[in-house]
Write an enzyme that holds these catalytic residues in place. Structure first.
Site, PDB file in Angstrom:
ATOM      1  N   GLU A  75      -3.058  -7.106   7.055  1.00 21.49           N
ATOM      2  CA  GLU A  75      -1.795  -6.921   7.769  1.00 21.49           C
ATOM      3  C   GLU A  75      -1.626  -7.993   8.847  1.00 21.49           C
ATOM      4  OE1 GLU A  75       1.215  -6.241   8.152  1.00 21.49           O
ATOM      5  OE2 GLU A  75       1.275  -4.059   8.413  1.00 21.49           O
ATOM      6  N   HIS A 116       0.828  -1.211   0.000  1.00 18.54           N
ATOM      7  CA  HIS A 116       0.000   0.000   0.000  1.00 18.54           C
ATOM      8  C   HIS A 116       0.865   1.264   0.000  1.00 18.54           C
ATOM      9  CE1 HIS A 116       0.970   0.850   4.218  1.00 18.54           C
ATOM     10  NE2 HIS A 116       0.825  -0.452   4.432  1.00 18.54           N
TER      11      HIS A 116
END
Length: 246
Positions: free
Chosen positions: A105, A16
């Site tokens: 994550e 990201h």
């Protein structure tokens, strides 16, 4: 040449863009603080202005590719910083995009939002246990190890191979997830993975590319490429009001 085995023809792995959390982490380390100053849960941490610019630069790069080289499908972590990166990167490409929680994550459990200094101060026994077990196998209280993330990635690859057979698949996720993809796809050992991790951090909005051979096995073509971001940084030097690109 024989028929190619089932699975994507190309896989891009993208970390990201820069997030507000990345900035808070940098400030905390610079100040020697034990905890990041964030008022949202980890899944909701947004991109910074720079992160949005990075995702847009990635999108311009993908759109500039010949039609037969562009992504044909997108998988993304559902966490806001990854989902926003994916949406911005393919905004002009009219691609199917799905979020998959297996790309989220790594869960830091009790250590969520803490720096290494804070962990050593508040959890000295756990810090020593981490030093003993090593980065790959150590699991924070209530959290995940890198080995746990590897199980998620193996599951995702097993279920998505047929769904994305022949696709050029863009995968948007997080630093640890990109690293563990390398471990799984390349059959790395624990030490080989840790050596890669020690040499080079996965950059925000970077591209790692795999290409499939005739039997469908994916091979690393390029790792942690940021040329598309460097080009964007040079473009904005003539625009003083534009957000900088890391």
């Amino acid at each position: 040449m024989g028929d190619r085995g089932p699975g994507p023809a190309v896989v891009w792995l993208v970390r990201h863009g820069e997030s507000v959390g990345n900035l808070a982490d940098a400030r905390a380390h610079a100040d020697g603080a034990g905890r990041l100053e964030l008022d949202v849960r980890d899944p909701d941490v947004p991109l910074s202005d720079t992160g949005r610019s990075q995702a847009e630069a990635l999108g311009r790069h993908l759109a500039s590719l010949p039609a037969d080289q562009r992504p044909t499908a997108v998988l993304t972590s559902p966490f806001a910083r990854a989902l926003s990166t994916a949406q911005l990167a393919v905004a002009g490409l009219d691609l199917p995009l799905r979020a998959d929680e297996r790309l989220r994550e790594r869960d830091f459990g009790a250590f969520d939002g803490m720096t290494g200094a804070g962990i050593r101060e508040q959890f000295p026994d756990e810090a020593r246990r981490r030093d003993l077990l090593g980065k790959f196998y150590y699991r924070p209280p209530g959290g995940e190890s890198w080995a746990d993330v590897a199980q998620r990635i193996r599951s995702l690859l097993a279920t998505e191979a047929l769904r994305h057979d022949g696709d050029r698949l863009l995968v948007v996720a997080h630093q640890a997830v990109v690293m563990v993809f390398r471990y799984v796809l390349e059959g790395l050992t624990e030490q080989e993975l840790l050596d890669v991790d020690a040499r080079e951090q996965v950059a925000n909005a970077s591209l790692t590319r795999y290409e499939a051979d005739d039997d469908g096995t994916l091979h690393l073509h390029s790792y942690n490429a940021v040329d598309h971001l460097v080009a964007r940084s040079q473009d904005v030097t003539e625009e003083p009001d534009a957000a900088p690109t890391a």
